[in-house]
Design a protein around this motif. Structure first.
Motif, PDB file in Angstrom:
ATOM      1  N   MET A  37       1.344  -0.884  -0.056  1.00 23.34           N
ATOM      2  CA  MET A  37      -0.310   0.183   0.097  1.00 23.34           C
ATOM      3  C   MET A  37       0.780   1.619  -0.733  1.00 23.34           C
ATOM      4  O   MET A  37       0.738   2.154  -0.495  1.00 23.34           O
ATOM      5  CB  MET A  37      -1.664   0.155   1.354  1.00 23.34           C
ATOM      6  CG  MET A  37      -1.660  -1.431   1.288  1.00 23.34           C
ATOM      7  SD  MET A  37      -2.945  -0.990   2.432  1.00 23.34           S
ATOM      8  CE  MET A  37      -4.754  -1.948   2.070  1.00 23.34           C
ATOM      9  N   LEU A  38       1.975   1.279   1.346  1.00 25.45           N
ATOM     10  CA  LEU A  38       2.889   2.789   0.457  1.00 25.45           C
ATOM     11  C   LEU A  38       3.560   2.249  -0.742  1.00 25.45           C
ATOM     12  O   LEU A  38       3.693   3.890  -0.761  1.00 25.45           O
ATOM     13  CB  LEU A  38       3.553   2.165   1.872  1.00 25.45           C
ATOM     14  CG  LEU A  38       3.443   2.713   3.217  1.00 25.45           C
ATOM     15  CD1 LEU A  38       4.327   1.999   4.163  1.00 25.45           C
ATOM     16  CD2 LEU A  38       2.635   3.800   3.761  1.00 25.45           C
ATOM     17  N   ASN A  41       0.884   4.361  -2.062  1.00 28.76           N
ATOM     18  CA  ASN A  41       0.514   5.423  -2.188  1.00 28.76           C
ATOM     19  C   ASN A  41       1.620   5.819  -0.614  1.00 28.76           C
ATOM     20  O   ASN A  41       1.300   5.518   0.778  1.00 28.76           O
ATOM     21  CB  ASN A  41      -0.858   5.601  -1.432  1.00 28.76           C
ATOM     22  CG  ASN A  41      -1.471   7.119  -1.064  1.00 28.76           C
ATOM     23  OD1 ASN A  41      -1.038   8.135  -0.574  1.00 28.76           O
ATOM     24  ND2 ASN A  41      -2.856   7.175  -1.204  1.00 28.76           N
ATOM     25  N   GLU A  44       1.683   7.837   4.318  1.00 24.22           N
ATOM     26  CA  GLU A  44       0.497   7.439   5.880  1.00 24.22           C
ATOM     27  C   GLU A  44      -0.552   7.203   6.071  1.00 24.22           C
ATOM     28  O   GLU A  44      -0.786   5.732   5.836  1.00 24.22           O
ATOM     29  CB  GLU A  44       2.238   7.162   6.342  1.00 24.22           C
ATOM     30  CG  GLU A  44       3.429   7.214   6.361  1.00 24.22           C
ATOM     31  CD  GLU A  44       4.054   7.119   7.597  1.00 24.22           C
ATOM     32  OE1 GLU A  44       4.296   6.528   8.945  1.00 24.22           O
ATOM     33  OE2 GLU A  44       5.456   7.647   7.630  1.00 24.22           O
ATOM     34  N   VAL A  47      -2.841   5.534   4.012  1.00 27.22           N
ATOM     35  CA  VAL A  47      -2.228   4.609   4.634  1.00 27.22           C
ATOM     36  C   VAL A  47      -3.475   3.542   5.080  1.00 27.22           C
ATOM     37  O   VAL A  47      -3.884   2.584   5.172  1.00 27.22           O
ATOM     38  CB  VAL A  47      -1.684   3.901   4.334  1.00 27.22           C
ATOM     39  CG1 VAL A  47      -0.996   2.156   4.346  1.00 27.22           C
ATOM     40  CG2 VAL A  47      -0.601   4.235   2.656  1.00 27.22           C
TER      41      VAL A  47
END
Length: 226
Positions: A37-38, A41, A44, A47
């Motif tokens: 996910m990081l 995107n 933080e 996420v």
């Protein structure tokens, strides 16, 4: 061959920080679940929001405690059986990749949507990513379309496809490496018209059109059986 690039140390460190502050279920509790996910995107806080949204959805819909077979056969059988989705608890692998297959031949979306609410289809595909995520985490812990249906961007079929792809692109982008489309009818210009209406630019760049099954050997190991 398709392969996954290693995660930068910076992303892994951010993932560790998030993992320490969010209670993930054992079947999804992997630093790479967060790292994917990081990498898609880098925000933080976003996420964290997405992970909490996923956890809320799996709890509210009722598949958080279900086994993979129950998700297929009990919760959404009317969706998965109509869409011919491959079961993922024993997913075929090519190198370090899991291979997911969805067979769209003889699938008539207009008929399906006339009997199945679009919300149920979207819930089913969200749950499908739960199964896929479990399969990927389990491995990590050990180490043809009917295109005419989509030509009208305002049609229910195209809108549903955009919602599904949008959902996967936003929440599960890093589980998607390539989409391989084999023996697609029509010319390339039509393909791009369809792609432009159905998927976002990032996902469109991951589409690969193949003219025959033999070309799969350029992307997947020959031993893979789907």
């Amino acid at each position: 061959m398709i392969s996954i690039d290693p995660y930068p140390q910076e992303i892994l460190e951010k993932a560790k920080s998030i993992q320490s502050s969010i209670s993930l279920p054992p079947c999804l509790d992997s630093i790479f679940f967060i790292s994917r996910m990081l990498r898609a995107n880098d925000d933080e806080s976003e996420v964290r929001r997405m992970i909490n949204h996923i956890l809320l959805h799996r709890s509210l819909i009722g598949y958080s405690e279900e086994k993979e077979t129950a998700i297929y056969d009990s919760l959404f059988p009317h969706v998965y059986h109509r869409f011919s989705v491959s079961k993922l608890e024993d997913s075929p692998q090519s190198g370090n990749l899991h291979v997911f297959v969805q067979r769209m031949k003889d699938v008539h979306l207009r008929d399906i949507l006339s009997t199945t609410p679009a919300s149920q289809v979207l819930h089913a595909y969200m749950a499908l990513q739960e199964i896929f995520g479990r399969t990927i985490v389990s491995t990590e812990k050990k180490t043809g379309l009917n295109l005419t249906e989509f030509l009208n961007p305002l049609s229910p079929n195209c809108k549903l496809a955009k919602m599904i792809v949008g959902l996967w692109s936003e929440y599960f982008s890093e589980t998607l490496v390539r989409i391989l489309i084999i023996n697609s009818p029509g010319i390339i210009s039509i393909m791009w018209q369809i792609t432009r209406h159905i998927v976002d630019a990032r996902t469109a760049n991951r589409l690969v059109f193949l003219s025959n099954v033999q070309q799969l050997k350029e992307y997947l190991e020959p031993s893979v059986r789907c």
